[in-house]
Design an enzyme around this catalytic site. Structure first.
Site, PDB file in Angstrom:
ATOM      1  NE  ARG A 100      19.828  44.499 106.815  1.00 28.05           N
ATOM      2  CZ  ARG A 100      18.871  43.317 108.011  1.00 28.05           C
ATOM      3  NH1 ARG A 100      18.149  42.657 107.214  1.00 28.05           N
ATOM      4  NH2 ARG A 100      17.984  44.422 108.527  1.00 28.05           N
ATOM      5  CE1 TYR A 102      18.203  50.324 101.340  1.00 32.11           C
ATOM      6  CE2 TYR A 102      18.954  48.258 102.601  1.00 32.11           C
ATOM      7  CZ  TYR A 102      18.661  49.852 101.972  1.00 32.11           C
ATOM      8  OH  TYR A 102      18.451  50.033 103.738  1.00 32.11           O
ATOM      9  CE  LYS A 144      23.297  46.360 108.802  1.00 30.29           C
ATOM     10  NZ  LYS A 144      23.769  46.047 110.549  1.00 30.29           N
ATOM     11  CG  HIS A 184      23.603  44.748 114.537  1.00 29.10           C
ATOM     12  ND1 HIS A 184      22.313  44.674 114.099  1.00 29.10           N
ATOM     13  CD2 HIS A 184      23.578  45.482 113.790  1.00 29.10           C
ATOM     14  CE1 HIS A 184      21.639  45.710 112.964  1.00 29.10           C
ATOM     15  NE2 HIS A 184      22.786  46.548 112.816  1.00 29.10           N
ATOM     16  CB  SER A 188      16.242  48.250 112.883  1.00 30.71           C
ATOM     17  OG  SER A 188      15.052  46.969 112.765  1.00 30.71           O
ATOM     18  CB  CYS A 197      15.713  50.184 118.701  1.00 30.99           C
ATOM     19  SG  CYS A 197      14.328  48.854 119.401  1.00 30.99           S
ATOM     20  CG  ASP A 255      24.493  48.849 111.688  1.00 32.15           C
ATOM     21  OD1 ASP A 255      24.239  48.884 112.375  1.00 32.15           O
ATOM     22  OD2 ASP A 255      25.465  48.367 110.634  1.00 32.15           O
ATOM     23  NE  ARG A 279      18.502  52.251 105.793  1.00 33.42           N
ATOM     24  CZ  ARG A 279      19.039  51.477 106.863  1.00 33.42           C
ATOM     25  NH1 ARG A 279      20.592  51.516 107.461  1.00 33.42           N
ATOM     26  NH2 ARG A 279      18.370  50.466 107.386  1.00 33.42           N
TER      27      ARG A 279
HETATM   28  C1  OXD Z   1      20.549  47.518 109.614  1.00 28.13           C
HETATM   29  C2  OXD Z   1      20.540  48.322 109.173  1.00 28.13           C
HETATM   30  O1  OXD Z   1      18.810  46.729 109.172  1.00 28.13           O
HETATM   31  O2  OXD Z   1      21.588  48.675 109.708  1.00 28.13           O
HETATM   32  O3  OXD Z   1      20.575  46.909 110.341  1.00 28.13           O
HETATM   33  O4  OXD Z   1      20.536  49.128 108.101  1.00 28.13           O
HETATM   34 MN    MN Z   2      22.244  47.560 111.572  1.00 27.90          MN
END
Ligand code: OXD
Ligand code: MN
Length: 589
Positions: free
Chosen positions: A74, A202, A211, A231, A253, A255, A282, A375
């Site tokens: 991102r 991406y 998102k 989130h 992220s 964690c 998520d 991913r």
């Molecule tokens: C993030 C994802 O970046 O879920 O939070 O990909």
């Molecule tokens: Mn996320």
């Protein structure tokens, strides 16, 4: 170009006419949701190298994709919230005037699909007949996007039927264009319910349901309509008495959000009858139910998880989820058996392989084979512990909301806020320390309120006020907690075992939610009495738990000074309740 379209919704058809005349594709293809159409598209993508079919025996229905090497994550610096005024987007978002941005983007999109096919993907976030559901239409020139959206959302004609002749849908226009990093934009026009993404392929930038819609646009809609887009993972926990309770948890992220969402209870808990169920990993959409509780649903239909570090020990359920009908992006391709590999999967890297850029690669080269942000895109139904409630329209009632971050010293293993408003304060001061691997500099604090910093579609001060207001409206609000699995000892080793053992902390959280257990008062909230955290089967003793829940007042005074500074940018949009919570905490310290 809209002749033969599977809808006569004029708001849809007019917009499609508009984007067709702007992007000038050779063909327009409506995605129906039928498997035969998706299969044809996968075949076409394999013929051009956009996808590679993997070993049908070992990974049935699975594909490999490589993104452009300059397009692997991102891009927050090129992500915009274009509200009519800068004030509405707030100090934490990039902003440009909507008219100026439309003009700039229209130049970039002009003719960007010449020589290409345009795909129109009607999609639904959440199940179609749920009160949570929001519909969208993503227009794209990427088959990778089509087949990924088919995993991550509910797609096709069923969505158009449910939409009927309503104008209530999110417009999402995506083009790979030239994949030019300089011309890359991920832009949200919340007032127009519109997303425009260009020059990226991406996932996080181009799967517009995730998102862009489910967090940035949805947070804005939720603010106007009286609900919340967060989130957060959603996890169901069944105790030995057979009662299932649900928690939602927000973490920045890196964690372990996906790991907690699919946690496997420690052995002695399993033996006693504890079970866990994943509802989402998520995103959580949260509404007030008729019963005065908060109800949450996962608007997605799949997982877009980070591959490196995922293995049978860290997250067996995630690994199992990727075993069929999944897409792997930017991982190692094992050429001997046509499967995939990534760092941390196991100790046996392939001998004959290419790396995430398609270059010959061996583990002893010293280079990473998979991109650190590689991913998997996997259907949620594959997850062995997927909740039976995953596919129910009403969602699940929340017993607790949990915030967390990665803090080496400051935050205790767990603490409970004193009230809803204080809990909002706890969420607003969320932060994580960067790890050495990521930045070269350990312990740099990045503030990430509610883990929404890159995802809030409007002014963060208004967003906090919305949290406060929701608390006033909900009769039986869930209790709010903060956890930190990452405290370290003087040598920098993690003290708490983490992973499945985090259930030991969740058990305390659920007992506190039920008000069936006492706690100790600390200046920052309630902490467990050390004997109330179950440590059976662990190598740490009660004294270690006592240390883990003890707070260092000096560190916390520093922390509050940092918050005072951080809050300044929000000016008079900072809710009074948060100011008061800060003052009270300072006084208590
Ligand atoms: C993030 C994802 O970046 O879920 O939070 O990909
Ligand atoms: Mn996320």
């Amino acid at each position: 170009m809209t002749k033969g379209a599977p809808t006569d919704n004029k708001y849809v058809l007019d917009w499609i006419e508009e984007v067709v005349s702007l992007c000038k594709p050779d063909n327009v293809i409506w995605i129906t949701g039928e498997e035969s159409q998706l299969e044809e598209l996968r075949k076409e993508a394999c013929s051009t190298g956009e996808l590679e079919k993997l070993n049908e025996e070992k990974l049935p229905g699975c594909y490999l994709h490589r993104s452009d090497p300059r397009d692997v994550a991102r891009v927050e610096s090129r992500t915009f919230i274009c509200t009519p005024t800068k004030e509405e987007a707030g100090p934490t978002n990039n902003w440009e005037d909507p008219d100026a941005m439309y003009e700039k983007l229209n130049k970039l999109y002009d003719g960007c699909m010449k020589g290409r096919d345009m795909y129109i993907i009607p999609f639904s976030m959440s199940i179609i007949d749920s009160p949570f559901a929001k519909f969208g239409i993503e227009v794209t020139d990427s088959i990778y996007v089509v087949v990924s959206m088919a995993i991550m959302t509910r797609i096709g004609n069923q969505v158009l039927e449910a939409l009927g002749d309503s104008p209530q849908y999110t417009k999402g226009l995506h083009s790979k264009a030239k994949l030019d990093p300089e011309g890359r934009y991920i832009v949200h026009f919340p007032q127009d319910n519109t997303i425009m993404s260009i020059n990226s392929g991406y996932g996080g930038n181009v799967l517009l349901g995730k998102k862009c819609l489910a967090l940035r646009i949805a947070s804005y809609l939720g603010h106007n309509e009286g609900w919340m887009a967060e989130h957060m993972l959603i996890l169901g926990i069944e105790n030995p008495q057979g009662e299932v309770k649900y928690v939602a948890a927000a973490f920045p992220s890196a964690c372990g959000k996906t790991n907690l969402a699919m946690l496997i209870p420690p052995k002695h808990y399993r033996d006693a009858g504890w079970k866990t169920y994943c509802v989402g990993d998520d995103i959580a959409w949260i509404r007030i139910g008729d019963d005065g509780r908060l109800w949450a649903c996962n608007p997605e239909n799949g997982f877009f998880g980070v591959a490196p570090g995922t293995n049978a020990k860290s997250n067996l359920n995630a690994l199992e989820s990727t075993k069929k009908n999944s897409i792997f992006t930017n991982v190692v391709h094992d050429l001997d058996d046509n499967t995939v590999w990534w760092e941390g999967l196991n100790d046996t890297p392939p001998k004959n392989a290419v790396d995430w850029q398609g270059r010959p690669w061996t583990a002893d080269s010293g280079e990473k084979g998979a991109h650190p942000n590689s991913r998997f895109t996997a259907p949620a139904v594959n997850c062995p512990c997927i909740s039976t409630e995953f596919n129910t329209a009403k969602g699940v009632p929340l017993s607790a909301i949990i915030f967390g971050g990665r803090r080496a010293k400051t935050a205790p293993l767990v603490y409970q806020s004193r009230s809803w408003d204080h809990g909002v304060f706890v969420g607003s001061i969320m932060a994580s320390e960067t790890t050495a691997a990521a930045t070269g500099q350990v312990g740099v604090v990045r503030r990430d309120p509610m883990a929404m910093l890159p995802f809030c579609g409007y002014h963060m001060g208004d967003y906090w006020q919305h949290w406060i207001d929701m608390g006033k409206k909900v009769k039986n609000p869930p209790k709010i907690f903060n956890v930190n699995w990452f405290r370290t000892d003087d040598e920098g080793h993690f003290i708490w075992p983490g992973f499945g053992d985090n259930l030991r902390v969740l058990e305390w959280i659920l007992k506190r939610s039920d008000e069936t257990i006492d706690a100790d008062e600390a200046p920052i909230g309630y902490v467990p009495k050390p004997e109330d955290i179950d440590i059976e089967g662990l190598t740490i003793g009660e004294d270690v738990v006592r240390d883990l829940v003890t707070i260092d007042r000096d560190l916390w005074k520093e922390e509050m000074a940092g918050i005072r500074e951080y809050y300044k940018q929000f000016g008079d949009k900072l809710p009074e309740e948060l100011k008061k919570a800060l003052e009270e905490t300072e006084a208590a310290l």
